[in-house]
Scaffold this active site. Structure first.
Site, PDB file in Angstrom:
ATOM      1  N   LYS A  88       0.882  -1.164   0.000  1.00  0.00           N
ATOM      2  CA  LYS A  88       0.000   0.000   0.000  1.00  0.00           C
ATOM      3  C   LYS A  88       0.920   1.213   0.000  1.00  0.00           C
ATOM      4  O   LYS A  88       1.591   1.517   0.978  1.00  0.00           O
ATOM      5  CB  LYS A  88      -0.892  -0.008   1.248  1.00  0.00           C
ATOM      6  CG  LYS A  88      -2.250   0.680   1.031  1.00  0.00           C
ATOM      7  CD  LYS A  88      -2.152   2.167   0.897  1.00  0.00           C
ATOM      8  CE  LYS A  88      -2.080   2.832   2.253  1.00  0.00           C
ATOM      9  NZ  LYS A  88      -2.086   4.329   2.155  1.00  0.00           N
TER      10      LYS A  88
ATOM     11  N   GLY B  41       5.454   3.458  11.258  1.00  0.00           N
ATOM     12  CA  GLY B  41       4.750   4.734  11.330  1.00  0.00           C
ATOM     13  C   GLY B  41       4.412   5.094  12.761  1.00  0.00           C
ATOM     14  O   GLY B  41       5.126   4.757  13.699  1.00  0.00           O
ATOM     15  N   SER B  42       3.280   5.746  12.931  1.00  0.00           N
ATOM     16  CA  SER B  42       2.885   6.264  14.235  1.00  0.00           C
ATOM     17  C   SER B  42       2.287   5.182  15.122  1.00  0.00           C
ATOM     18  O   SER B  42       1.839   4.126  14.651  1.00  0.00           O
ATOM     19  CB  SER B  42       1.857   7.384  14.062  1.00  0.00           C
ATOM     20  OG  SER B  42       0.633   6.855  13.567  1.00  0.00           O
TER      21      SER B  42
ATOM     22  N   GLY C  35      -1.421   4.833  14.152  1.00  0.00           N
ATOM     23  CA  GLY C  35      -1.626   4.047  12.942  1.00  0.00           C
ATOM     24  C   GLY C  35      -1.357   2.572  13.163  1.00  0.00           C
ATOM     25  O   GLY C  35      -2.116   1.707  12.699  1.00  0.00           O
ATOM     26  N   GLY C  36      -0.286   2.258  13.870  1.00  0.00           N
ATOM     27  CA  GLY C  36       0.042   0.865  14.142  1.00  0.00           C
ATOM     28  C   GLY C  36      -1.024   0.173  14.957  1.00  0.00           C
ATOM     29  O   GLY C  36      -1.421  -0.970  14.659  1.00  0.00           O
TER      30      GLY C  36
ATOM     31  N   GLU D 131       6.294  -1.138  13.682  1.00  0.00           N
ATOM     32  CA  GLU D 131       7.315  -0.324  14.343  1.00  0.00           C
ATOM     33  C   GLU D 131       6.692   1.045  14.503  1.00  0.00           C
ATOM     34  O   GLU D 131       6.417   1.731  13.519  1.00  0.00           O
ATOM     35  CB  GLU D 131       8.581  -0.307  13.479  1.00  0.00           C
ATOM     36  CG  GLU D 131       9.779   0.300  14.193  1.00  0.00           C
ATOM     37  CD  GLU D 131       9.910   1.771  13.905  1.00  0.00           C
ATOM     38  OE1 GLU D 131       9.399   2.565  14.727  1.00  0.00           O
ATOM     39  OE2 GLU D 131      10.496   2.126  12.889  1.00  0.00           O
TER      40      GLU D 131
ATOM     41  N   CYS E 261      12.956   7.364  13.291  1.00  0.00           N
ATOM     42  CA  CYS E 261      12.337   6.696  14.436  1.00  0.00           C
ATOM     43  C   CYS E 261      13.332   6.512  15.576  1.00  0.00           C
ATOM     44  O   CYS E 261      12.947   6.133  16.680  1.00  0.00           O
ATOM     45  CB  CYS E 261      11.748   5.353  14.022  1.00  0.00           C
ATOM     46  SG  CYS E 261      12.817   4.386  12.958  1.00  0.00           S
TER      47      CYS E 261
ATOM     48  N   GLU F 240       5.921  10.791  21.981  1.00  0.00           N
ATOM     49  CA  GLU F 240       6.868  11.191  20.947  1.00  0.00           C
ATOM     50  C   GLU F 240       6.419  12.473  20.262  1.00  0.00           C
ATOM     51  O   GLU F 240       5.250  12.628  19.909  1.00  0.00           O
ATOM     52  CB  GLU F 240       7.009  10.072  19.902  1.00  0.00           C
ATOM     53  CG  GLU F 240       7.985  10.410  18.784  1.00  0.00           C
ATOM     54  CD  GLU F 240       8.025   9.338  17.700  1.00  0.00           C
ATOM     55  OE1 GLU F 240       9.041   9.271  16.997  1.00  0.00           O
ATOM     56  OE2 GLU F 240       7.036   8.589  17.556  1.00  0.00           O
TER      57      GLU F 240
END
Length: 525
Positions: free
Chosen positions: A182, A239-240, A243-244, A263, A300, A393
């Site tokens: 994606k 990602g964030s 989102g994860g 991650e 990250c 973060e």
């Protein structure tokens, strides 16, 4: 550059309203139309991947290795067009994109070498013992086998190395799993070009139709549809945290839940011990100012938290850190959304009780958009311990210095920071024995622990661990960087009393592949 979706060996006819990429430096639209996928494209891509898996999982390891190397060659063959497009879509300088292209091809070659050698499958053979008493032992042979179709989400901060042909795709293909990517909406042109390279490599090596697909989407519908599809067996995401966790929830709600290897970012604490501060405060300040601001802080592994005991050494460190950071240039962030989120996050944190601004770098280029200025703040340990918001973060060139009064307080702050991708300790050898509890805690909280170094910069190698205890990643047993990333997309399978001719070559008598195996508890070729 073709902006249509790639499903197997086909470019799907465009049927929806197109979108364009945006240059974050100027906020101008870039050339090229890209067409979001529709649910029917998801169904078709996954079914093609499932059919391809039946063949691809059995393909000779040398052919798979050649395919991976060929992807790298095709990426290089794209030449300046890819570099220029990636720069335009990300705002990153040419040197960074060239380096990332090198990392991308190196990852592909790393996995090619791994599967060519072959021992990664962890073949184990326990031969039959028909005369064993009181019960005979059957012949049992075990190795790792691929899971099936894998969905990969492209990351915003690495348009090449964590995107269409990045480490997730390379490791899944190496494991024997077809991949559906994606594409990240921030760099669709870069994604289209790299997708074109993978498609060409797959055709050149005669791989099954459906071993790779690439779908575009500006929202969440297509990503969610891929995760929920019953034929998808695993998901890789960088990602964030938000989102994860959304993907993890979707995967857990399926009739058959699947792993999401997410991650999800990290604040990567750095512990500055007193003797190190006393001896080299200024040196460390310059080192960490550079690490905090590197790539506009969009790694990250950005050191978002500095921990130290109060003292004269820390005062000197702060003075030099302020002086160095004040002279740093502003830098364009990857997207306007990321820039706005950074600005809002920094502003919100600076308003929290006890937080004091130490330094904010100078203004950026007025002619460029989305210019982030490095921001460093400080807070006393008790304020940090009492405020969960300070542990969140702030993605970008940001760091918070937490000052403790005692060693006990310093350890409490470290524990409160939670699971991390990395933890760094800046120390003199002579003082390490004085902090056994702190060093033990460091080992419990991170996937990679550094001594006297900066966490930014992740080496792609067999020993690398890029993943840590929750919430840094969804499963701390795995890495998303390095050759062991392949372990995410396989499962162990045992054959008991199986006819020799029907066994995979890795488990056959005589070891036809010449790989390392454990045979009756002995490592041998």
């Amino acid at each position: 550059m073709d902006g249509r979706n790639i499903i197997g060996y086909e470019y799907v006819p465009a049927g929806t309203t197109a979108f364009k990429a945006v240059n974050p430096l100027s906020e101008s639209l870039l050339e090229g139309d890209f067409y979001p996928a529709v649910p029917a494209d998801v169904e078709r891509a996954v079914l093609k991947a499932e059919e391809a898996f039946r063949l691809y999982r059995k393909i000779d390891k040398n052919k798979k290795a050649a395919f991976l190397r060929s992807i790298g060659e095709e990426i290089i063959a794209l030449g300046p067009e890819l570099i220029e497009r990636a720069c335009a879509e990300s705002g990153l300088p040419e040197a960074r994109i060239l380096g990332e292209r090198g990392r991308t091809t190196a990852q592909l070659n790393l996995f090619a070498d791994l599967i060519e050698e072959g021992s990664w499958v962890e073949a184990v053979i326990d031969s039959a013992l028909p005369d064993r008493l009181p019960v005979p032992r059957p012949d049992i042979r075990r190795m790792l086998v691929p899971l099936g179709p894998v969905v990969v989400f492209g990351a915003s901060n690495f348009p090449l190395a964590f995107s269409v042909a990045g480490g997730d795709t390379a490791s899944a293909l190496a494991a024997g799993c077809p991949v559906i990517v994606k594409a990240h909406p921030a760099h669709p042109g870069t994604s289209a070009l790299v997708g074109q390279a993978i498609l060409k490599a797959a055709k050149n090596h005669g791989l099954p139709d459906g071993v790779f697909s690439l779908l575009f989407d500006q929202g969440y519908e297509i990503g969610a549809g891929l995760v929920k599809h019953p034929k998808v067996t695993a998901v890789a995401f960088t990602g964030s945290f938000k989102g994860g966790m959304a993907l993890i929830r979707l995967a857990g709600e399926r009739a058959v839940p699947i792993p999401v290897f997410a991650e999800m970012g990290s604040i990567n604490p750095v512990v500055l011990l007193p003797q190190a501060l006393e001896k080299r405060a200024e040196e460390m300040a310059v080192q960490y100012a550079g690490s905090i601001s590197m790539g506009a802080g969009q790694f990250c592994t950005n050191p978002g938290l500095l921990l130290a005991l109060k003292g004269a050494g820390l005062d000197r460190f702060k003075e030099k850190l302020i002086q160095t950071a004040a002279g740093l240039p502003a830098a364009t962030m990857l997207t306007s959304g990321i820039f706005k989120h950074f600005s809002a996050g920094a502003e919100k944190t600076l308003k929290e009780e006890g937080v004091q601004l130490l330094v904010q770098a100078g203004n950026g280029d007025a002619e460029k958009a989305n210019q982030a200025r490095t921001v460093i703040a400080q807070v006393q340990a008790q304020h940090f311990l009492n405020n969960p918001a300070l542990k969140e973060e702030v993605f970008g060139p940001w760091s918070l210095l937490v000052i403790a009064d005692t060693e006990t307080e310093l350890l409490q702050v470290l524990k409160a920071a939670g699971g991390q991708l990395t933890l760094s300790v800046m120390a003199e050898a002579s003082e390490l024995e004085s902090y056994p509890d702190l060093l033990d805690q460091v080992l419990l909280q991170a996937g990679r622990v550094l001594m006297n170094g900066v966490p930014t910069g992740v080496e792609v190698c067999a020993a690398m661990q890029h993943g840590g205890p929750f919430p840094a990643s969804s499963d701390s047993r795995f890495t998303s960087v390095g050759s062991m990333a392949i372990k995410r997309f396989v499962r162990p399978l045992s054959w008991q009393n199986w006819p020799v001719l029907l066994l995979p070559d890795e488990l056959k008598i005589g070891n036809p592949l010449g790989i390392w195996r454990i045979v009756n508890n002995q490592m041998t070729k």
